[in-house]
Design a protein around this motif. Structure first.
Motif, short mmCIF file in Angstrom:
data_model
loop_
_atom_site.label_atom_id
_atom_site.label_comp_id
_atom_site.label_asym_id
_atom_site.label_seq_id
_atom_site.Cartn_x
_atom_site.Cartn_y
_atom_site.Cartn_z
N GLY A 89 -3.84 4.75 -5.04
CA GLY A 89 -2.67 5.48 -4.60
C GLY A 89 -1.82 4.73 -3.60
N HIS A 90 -0.98 5.48 -2.89
CA HIS A 90 0.00 4.90 -1.98
C HIS A 90 -0.11 5.57 -0.62
N PRO A 91 -0.98 5.05 0.25
CA PRO A 91 -1.19 5.69 1.55
C PRO A 91 0.04 5.72 2.45
N ALA A 92 0.94 4.78 2.30
CA ALA A 92 2.14 4.79 3.14
C ALA A 92 3.01 6.02 2.83
N GLN A 93 2.91 6.52 1.59
CA GLN A 93 3.67 7.72 1.23
C GLN A 93 2.97 8.98 1.73
N THR A 94 1.66 9.07 1.51
CA THR A 94 0.95 10.29 1.91
C THR A 94 0.80 10.39 3.42
N GLN A 95 0.87 9.27 4.12
CA GLN A 95 0.74 9.26 5.57
C GLN A 95 2.08 9.02 6.26
N ALA A 96 3.16 9.35 5.57
CA ALA A 96 4.50 9.05 6.07
C ALA A 96 4.82 9.77 7.37
N GLU A 97 4.12 10.89 7.63
CA GLU A 97 4.40 11.62 8.86
C GLU A 97 3.95 10.86 10.10
N GLN A 98 3.05 9.90 9.91
CA GLN A 98 2.63 9.04 11.02
C GLN A 98 3.42 7.75 10.97
N ALA A 99 4.34 7.59 11.87
CA ALA A 99 5.19 6.40 11.88
C ALA A 99 4.37 5.17 12.23
N PRO A 100 4.55 4.08 11.50
CA PRO A 100 3.83 2.84 11.86
C PRO A 100 4.41 2.21 13.11
N ASP A 101 3.61 1.35 13.77
CA ASP A 101 4.13 0.63 14.92
C ASP A 101 5.03 -0.50 14.45
N GLU A 102 5.49 -1.32 15.37
CA GLU A 102 6.45 -2.37 15.03
C GLU A 102 5.89 -3.43 14.09
N GLU A 103 4.55 -3.51 13.99
CA GLU A 103 3.92 -4.47 13.07
C GLU A 103 3.43 -3.80 11.79
N GLY A 104 3.73 -2.52 11.62
CA GLY A 104 3.38 -1.82 10.39
C GLY A 104 2.04 -1.12 10.40
N TRP A 105 1.34 -1.11 11.55
CA TRP A 105 0.01 -0.52 11.62
C TRP A 105 0.07 0.99 11.82
N ARG A 106 -0.82 1.69 11.11
CA ARG A 106 -1.09 3.10 11.34
C ARG A 106 -2.56 3.23 11.74
N THR A 107 -2.91 4.37 12.34
CA THR A 107 -4.25 4.57 12.88
C THR A 107 -4.92 5.78 12.25
N ILE A 108 -6.22 5.65 11.98
CA ILE A 108 -7.05 6.77 11.54
C ILE A 108 -8.10 7.01 12.62
N ASP A 109 -8.13 8.22 13.15
CA ASP A 109 -9.17 8.64 14.09
C ASP A 109 -9.99 9.73 13.39
N GLY A 110 -11.28 9.46 13.19
CA GLY A 110 -12.13 10.44 12.55
C GLY A 110 -13.57 10.19 12.90
N PRO A 111 -14.24 11.13 13.60
CA PRO A 111 -15.64 10.94 13.97
C PRO A 111 -16.53 10.87 12.74
N ILE A 112 -17.44 9.90 12.71
CA ILE A 112 -18.26 9.64 11.52
C ILE A 112 -19.70 10.03 11.78
N LEU A 113 -20.27 10.75 10.81
CA LEU A 113 -21.64 11.26 10.89
C LEU A 113 -22.38 10.95 9.60
N LEU A 114 -23.64 10.56 9.71
CA LEU A 114 -24.47 10.36 8.53
C LEU A 114 -24.79 11.72 7.92
N ASP A 115 -24.57 11.85 6.61
CA ASP A 115 -24.93 13.06 5.88
C ASP A 115 -26.39 12.91 5.45
#
Length: 223
Positions: A89-115
Motif C-alpha cells: 500500500g501507500h502509507p504516505a496517503q493513509t498517514q497524511a494527517e501526520q505531517a512529515p518533518d523537513e526531511e520527510g520522516w514520520r513517527t510511529i509510537d506504539g508500545p509492543i508486547l509479546l503475545d
C-alpha cells in the motif's frame, strides 16, 4: 563469514536473510551467524540481533570488554541504524494527517508486547514496552512503497509490528502480513542497510552501508 570491517575490538558483518543471528531451540536451529563467525573468530561475542528473515549489517564484539562497551552504546542509543523495506500500500496517503518533518520522516509510537499465546508474535498493547520508529518514503509503486526506517528504540520485531499496526505490512513477512502480501516476495523485504556508531575504544565515528536495489514495483526483489 568474511567481515565488512574488522579490527582488534569488533567485527561488522552482513547477515543473509534466513540465517539466525544466534542458535535457536532444537538441533535444526543451531546453524547461525554467531557460530559461523566464532568458528573463525573464537573470541567474537554477540551484541545485538537481527530477525532470522531480516538481512543486513550486524555488529559483534571481540572479547568481553568490547562487548560491554558496545552494549553500552546500544543502551544509550549512540548506535544509529537505518533499514529499507517494501510495504504493502501507500502509507504516505493513509498517514497524511501526520505531517512529515523537513526531511520527510514520520513517527510511529506504539508500545509492543509479546503475545504469549501466539509467540513469537508481538502486538501493540498498552501494557507493552514504549517503542518508537521513524519512517519515510523512498519510492512509490502502484501497490507497494519502498520506505526507509529508523528504530529509535530496539524492541523485538519492532519495525514489522509498527508498519503492520498502521495497515502496511512488509512484503514476504510470514508473521505479520496476510497470505496475499506474504506471497508477493520469496523473503521478508526488510534489510539493515546502515550502521553507525562511535568506536568503543577510540571514539572514532564508524559508518557502514550495504545498499540494495529494491524497488516499489514488481518484481520487488532484484538481489
Amino acid at each position: 563469514m568474511t567481515p565488512i570491517h574488522e579490527d582488534e575490538h569488533l567485527l561488522v558483518l552482513e547477515k543473509p536473510s534466513g540465517l539466525l543471528s544466534v542458535p535457536g531451540r532444537g538441533p535444526d536451529k543451531q546453524d547461525c551467524l554467531s557460530k559461523r563467525v566464532q568458528a573463525i573468530y573464537p573470541e567474537a561475542l554477540i551484541v545485538h540481533r537481527l530477525d532470522q528473515d531480516t538481512s543486513g549489517l550486524l555488529l559483534m564484539a571481540r572479547g568481553i570488554e568490547a562487548q560491554r562497551r558496545l552494549s553500552r552504546l546500544f543502551e544509550t542509543r549512540q548506535v544509529k541504524k537505518r533499514y529499507v523495506a517494501v510495504v504493502a500500500g501507500h502509507p504516505a496517503q493513509t498517514q497524511a494527517e501526520q505531517a512529515p518533518d523537513e526531511e520527510g520522516w514520520r513517527t510511529i509510537d506504539g508500545p509492543i508486547l509479546l503475545d504469549w499465546e501466539r509467540r513469537p508474535i508481538h502486538i501493540i498493547h498498552p501494557d507493552g514496552k514504549a517503542s518508537r520508529s521513524r519512517w519515510r518514503v523512498l519510492d512509490t509503486g502502484q501497490t507497494a512503497t519502498l520506505i526507509e526506517l529508523e528504530p529509535v528504540t530496539g524492541r523485538t520485531h519492532q519495525l514489522r509490528v509498527h508498519m503492520q499496526s498502521i495497515g502496511h505490512p512488509m512484503l514476504g513477512d510470514s508473521l505479520y502480513a496476510p497470505p496475499e502480501i506474504k506471497a508477493l516476495s520469496p523473503r521478508l523485504m526488510l534489510h539493515a542497510q546502515e550502521l553507525a556508531f562511535p568506536h568503543p575504544f577510540t571514539e572514532t565515528w564508524m559508518a557502514f552501508q550495504t545498499p540494495t536495489k529494491w524497488s516499489a514495483s514488481c518484481p520487488y526483489l532484484t538481489i
